[in-house]
Design a protein around this motif. Structure first.
Motif, PDB file in Angstrom:
ATOM      1  N   SER A   1       0.677  -1.012  -0.386  1.00 25.80           N
ATOM      2  CA  SER A   1       0.038  -0.197  -0.040  1.00 25.80           C
ATOM      3  C   SER A   1       1.471   1.707   0.188  1.00 25.80           C
ATOM      4  N   ARG A   2       0.178   2.631  -0.572  1.00 28.73           N
ATOM      5  CA  ARG A   2       1.457   3.754  -0.548  1.00 28.73           C
ATOM      6  C   ARG A   2       0.321   4.825  -0.325  1.00 28.73           C
ATOM      7  N   ASP A   3       1.073   5.655  -0.143  1.00 30.11           N
ATOM      8  CA  ASP A   3       0.535   6.874   0.357  1.00 30.11           C
ATOM      9  C   ASP A   3       0.472   8.145   0.341  1.00 30.11           C
ATOM     10  N   ASN A   4       0.742   8.346  -1.427  1.00 27.72           N
ATOM     11  CA  ASN A   4       1.046   9.156  -1.590  1.00 27.72           C
ATOM     12  C   ASN A   4       0.633  10.735  -1.790  1.00 27.72           C
ATOM     13  N   ASP A   5       0.427  11.259  -0.248  1.00 25.80           N
ATOM     14  CA  ASP A   5       0.185  12.241  -0.072  1.00 25.80           C
ATOM     15  C   ASP A   5       1.813  12.177   0.971  1.00 25.80           C
ATOM     16  N   LYS A   6       2.220  11.496   1.742  1.00 25.68           N
ATOM     17  CA  LYS A   6       2.712  11.642   2.882  1.00 25.68           C
ATOM     18  C   LYS A   6       4.228  10.244   2.124  1.00 25.68           C
ATOM     19  N   ASN A   7       4.058  10.048   0.161  1.00 23.30           N
ATOM     20  CA  ASN A   7       5.269   9.271  -0.678  1.00 23.30           C
ATOM     21  C   ASN A   7       6.036   8.563   0.561  1.00 23.30           C
ATOM     22  N   THR A   8       4.975   7.308   1.363  1.00 26.89           N
ATOM     23  CA  THR A   8       5.179   6.233   1.898  1.00 26.89           C
ATOM     24  C   THR A   8       4.729   4.949   1.205  1.00 26.89           C
ATOM     25  N   VAL A   9       5.580   3.714   1.843  1.00 24.46           N
ATOM     26  CA  VAL A   9       4.418   2.190   1.126  1.00 24.46           C
ATOM     27  C   VAL A   9       4.604   1.859   2.222  1.00 24.46           C
ATOM     28  N   SER A  10       4.304   1.085   2.679  1.00 15.46           N
ATOM     29  CA  SER A  10       3.929  -0.260   3.251  1.00 15.46           C
ATOM     30  C   SER A  10       3.953  -1.093   2.687  1.00 15.46           C
ATOM     31  N   LEU A  11       4.515  -3.079   3.351  1.00 18.22           N
ATOM     32  CA  LEU A  11       4.223  -3.722   2.553  1.00 18.22           C
ATOM     33  C   LEU A  11       4.203  -4.631   4.127  1.00 18.22           C
ATOM     34  N   GLN A  12       2.611  -5.183   3.873  1.00 15.32           N
ATOM     35  CA  GLN A  12       1.695  -6.129   5.196  1.00 15.32           C
ATOM     36  C   GLN A  12       2.896  -7.719   4.903  1.00 15.32           C
ATOM     37  N   MET A  13       3.029  -7.895   5.374  1.00 14.64           N
ATOM     38  CA  MET A  13       3.003  -9.666   5.083  1.00 14.64           C
ATOM     39  C   MET A  13       2.940 -10.831   6.392  1.00 14.64           C
ATOM     40  N   ASN A  14       1.705 -11.262   5.456  1.00 15.83           N
ATOM     41  CA  ASN A  14       1.036 -12.372   6.425  1.00 15.83           C
ATOM     42  C   ASN A  14       1.119 -13.853   6.344  1.00 15.83           C
ATOM     43  N   SER A  15       1.906 -14.828   7.622  1.00 11.75           N
ATOM     44  CA  SER A  15       1.320 -16.286   7.002  1.00 11.75           C
ATOM     45  C   SER A  15       3.054 -16.446   6.489  1.00 11.75           C
ATOM     46  N   LEU A  16       4.284 -15.632   7.142  1.00  5.00           N
ATOM     47  CA  LEU A  16       5.427 -15.629   6.921  1.00  5.00           C
ATOM     48  C   LEU A  16       5.716 -17.192   7.095  1.00  5.00           C
ATOM     49  N   LYS A  17       6.674 -17.628   5.656  1.00  5.47           N
ATOM     50  CA  LYS A  17       7.891 -18.714   5.790  1.00  5.47           C
ATOM     51  C   LYS A  17       8.684 -18.766   5.977  1.00  5.47           C
ATOM     52  N   SER A  18       9.823 -19.586   6.071  1.00  7.00           N
ATOM     53  CA  SER A  18      11.457 -19.337   6.009  1.00  7.00           C
ATOM     54  C   SER A  18      11.787 -18.752   5.118  1.00  7.00           C
ATOM     55  N   GLU A  19      10.956 -19.137   4.148  1.00  5.94           N
ATOM     56  CA  GLU A  19      11.741 -19.091   2.435  1.00  5.94           C
ATOM     57  C   GLU A  19      11.570 -17.561   2.035  1.00  5.94           C
ATOM     58  N   ASP A  20      10.856 -16.890   3.154  1.00  2.83           N
ATOM     59  CA  ASP A  20      11.056 -15.388   2.959  1.00  2.83           C
ATOM     60  C   ASP A  20      11.774 -14.430   3.246  1.00  2.83           C
ATOM     61  N   THR A  21      12.821 -15.254   4.321  1.00  5.88           N
ATOM     62  CA  THR A  21      14.052 -14.621   5.093  1.00  5.88           C
ATOM     63  C   THR A  21      15.008 -14.002   3.593  1.00  5.88           C
ATOM     64  N   SER A  22      14.986 -13.240   4.115  1.00  5.63           N
ATOM     65  CA  SER A  22      15.867 -12.107   3.341  1.00  5.63           C
ATOM     66  C   SER A  22      16.276 -10.282   3.542  1.00  5.63           C
ATOM     67  N   VAL A  23      17.086  -9.681   2.759  1.00  2.88           N
ATOM     68  CA  VAL A  23      17.296  -8.441   3.403  1.00  2.88           C
ATOM     69  C   VAL A  23      16.258  -7.898   2.045  1.00  2.88           C
ATOM     70  N   TYR A  24      15.876  -6.420   3.107  1.00  4.48           N
ATOM     71  CA  TYR A  24      13.762  -6.076   1.889  1.00  4.48           C
ATOM     72  C   TYR A  24      14.797  -5.174   1.755  1.00  4.48           C
ATOM     73  N   TYR A  25      14.459  -4.282   0.263  1.00  2.72           N
ATOM     74  CA  TYR A  25      14.645  -2.422   0.145  1.00  2.72           C
ATOM     75  C   TYR A  25      13.356  -2.806  -0.333  1.00  2.72           C
ATOM     76  N   CYS A  26      13.220  -1.179  -0.339  1.00  8.34           N
ATOM     77  CA  CYS A  26      12.697  -0.494  -0.883  1.00  8.34           C
ATOM     78  C   CYS A  26      12.722   0.472  -2.581  1.00  8.34           C
ATOM     79  N   ASN A  27      12.175   0.533  -3.044  1.00  7.93           N
ATOM     80  CA  ASN A  27      12.376   1.167  -4.249  1.00  7.93           C
ATOM     81  C   ASN A  27      10.921   2.478  -4.946  1.00  7.93           C
ATOM     82  N   TYR A  28      11.697   3.876  -5.357  1.00  8.78           N
ATOM     83  CA  TYR A  28      10.740   4.817  -5.296  1.00  8.78           C
ATOM     84  C   TYR A  28      11.385   4.667  -7.085  1.00  8.78           C
TER      85      TYR A  28
END
Length: 115
Positions: free
Chosen positions: A70-97
């Motif tokens: 999801s994103r907030d265009n007024d605040k220029n922010t982005v979020s990532l809600q992660m549910n039901s996480l699995k071991s294979e989701d282990t990683s370094v996460y980077y945001c990009n604009y």
């Protein structure tokens, strides 16, 4: 020079949830696409999810139905809600604009999912 700062990473058990957030320090104008990528040791960086300024979303097959961007265009922010996480989701996460002035990256936040 504007920079992106991620937050919300950490250690979670399999099946749990985390919410990542990304905010720009400094002004970035005309942001078209905001996205989240991840890179595990020894692997290439891969797109996790992206969202356009109009709200269209795109997800990697591996996270569909579990992650929501999801994103907030007024605040220029982005979020990532992660549910039901699995071991294979282990990683370094980077945001990009992707903006008129170029492509911006955050420094990354570690997500570790224990099985």
């Amino acid at each position: 020079q504007a920079q992106l700062v991620e937050s919300g990473g950490g250690l979670v058990q399999a099946g749990g949830s985390l919410r990542l957030s990304c905010v720009a320090s400094g002004s970035i104008f005309m942001i078209n696409i905001m996205g989240w990528y991840r890179q595990a040791p020894g692997k290439q960086r891969e797109l996790v999810a992206s969202i356009t300024s109009g709200g269209s979303t795109n997800y990697a097959d591996s996270v569909k139905g579990r992650f929501t961007i999801s994103r907030d265009n007024d605040k220029n922010t982005v979020s990532l809600q992660m549910n039901s996480l699995k071991s294979e989701d282990t990683s370094v996460y980077y945001c990009n604009y992707q903006a008129k002035g170029g492509s911006y990256w955050g420094q990354g936040t570690q997500v570790t999912v224990s099985s």
